[in-house]
Design an enzyme around this catalytic site. Sequence first.
Site, PDB file in Angstrom:
ATOM      1  N   ASP A  19       0.826  -1.213   0.000  1.00 63.69           N
ATOM      2  CA  ASP A  19       0.000   0.000   0.000  1.00 63.69           C
ATOM      3  C   ASP A  19       0.859   1.262   0.000  1.00 63.69           C
ATOM      4  O   ASP A  19       0.589   2.219  -0.731  1.00 63.69           O
ATOM      5  CB  ASP A  19      -0.988   0.001   1.165  1.00 63.69           C
TER       6      ASP A  19
ATOM      7  N   HIS B 177      -1.484   2.941   9.448  1.00 65.55           N
ATOM      8  CA  HIS B 177      -1.335   2.791  10.898  1.00 65.55           C
ATOM      9  C   HIS B 177      -2.643   2.360  11.557  1.00 65.55           C
ATOM     10  O   HIS B 177      -2.634   1.567  12.507  1.00 65.55           O
ATOM     11  CB  HIS B 177      -0.832   4.096  11.515  1.00 65.55           C
TER      12      HIS B 177
ATOM     13  N   ASP C  20      -3.164  -1.267  10.851  1.00 63.97           N
ATOM     14  CA  ASP C  20      -2.189  -2.024  11.639  1.00 63.97           C
ATOM     15  C   ASP C  20      -2.644  -2.175  13.086  1.00 63.97           C
ATOM     16  O   ASP C  20      -2.438  -3.227  13.704  1.00 63.97           O
ATOM     17  CB  ASP C  20      -0.826  -1.324  11.614  1.00 63.97           C
TER      18      ASP C  20
END
Length: 381
Positions: free
Chosen positions: A101, A122, A125
């Site tokens: 990505d 983030h 994640d």
Amino acid sequence: MLMGEILTQEQLRHVSEHVYSVEDWNSLLDPYMRVFWTKLQKVTPKALNGNVITVFGLSFNIISLVILMSYAPTATEKAPKWAYALAALAVFWYQAFDALDGMQARRNLLINQCQLAEIFDHACDSVSAVCVGIQLAICLRIGDQPHLFLTYMLAVMFMFYTAHWQTYVTGIVRFGTLDVTESQLSLCLAYLLTAFFGPEVWTVKVVAIDVREIIIFSTVAMAIIKFANHFIFVWKRGSRSSVAGTSAVFPVVNIGVVFLLAVLTKTCTNYYEFQPCVFMMIFGLLEAKQSCKLMIAYMSKSSVSSLDSIFLGPLSLLINHLLESPLSPQLILWLVMVYSAMNLLHYFGAVSLQVSDVIGTPCFLPYGDASKQNGDSRHQE
């Protein structure tokens, strides 16, 4: 804006000016995996939005977690071997898409247009860390040891949160020799071993201690070492305040509240016994949102609020218990998990829409003509 405005105009200005800063880019296995990632990028349509890749990768981990939880809701049951193998496949492709990505965003956008990709990366994640953590707990079948399960999940949360904490203080994203790639591939191996030999492989004793207990204690030790490593890095740089000029220590309040609520709920109620995985998922989502807020604060150079509506979820568990459970434990656990997930999704969605409007980069639509302006920036990682 239908989802409401989370960030102020001043914060959005800082986000639009934000430039990704990274140090020690490669971990131990990154140079070898980068060969695979590069080949994968070559067969990826150039205009495909990197955020679509990010969400697609996350969906793999969510689906595999749902399947494992359906077979082992208390993390004590034995799931079919194919379910463990599917989890290994999901984590492998997640790590590949997690790398792809960012490469795709840098391939199409100017460096100062990649803020939205960083936010998506983030945020996904943070949710993925919760999913793979619970999946490993199911493989180890540690649901029958509540204190061990809770300790393990708190260690996983702490490792992920402190990485963002260090970034919030220094303004630098930093990778270690053993980092995300190594962790995800280790999980793949653990899931595959479970698929081939069954979860019983983790109950083999080594010097009177189960292998699964060694894994849990090692995870806790890694969390402590990671924190010490981040602290030393911050101290050597002379950072005594965050990028926003606020106290470098203050973010401990947010993760401290998550831990306090988790321990209180586990200690004061018997709700864990009904749905251990759902119980841990609730507090994993709480930590995921705090990590997202910390990352947004780092990009917007702003303070991190300790007040958060997502904390109403676990508070309602405590209140329901004090009122002698007018709602059944199973029902309220599921309701709180759904509420926590929607609360996180609302925050992430509102921030993403605001940032998308400001920098002029679509959340999911194919990339446009920005790729013609990027020059050599596509080669910067």
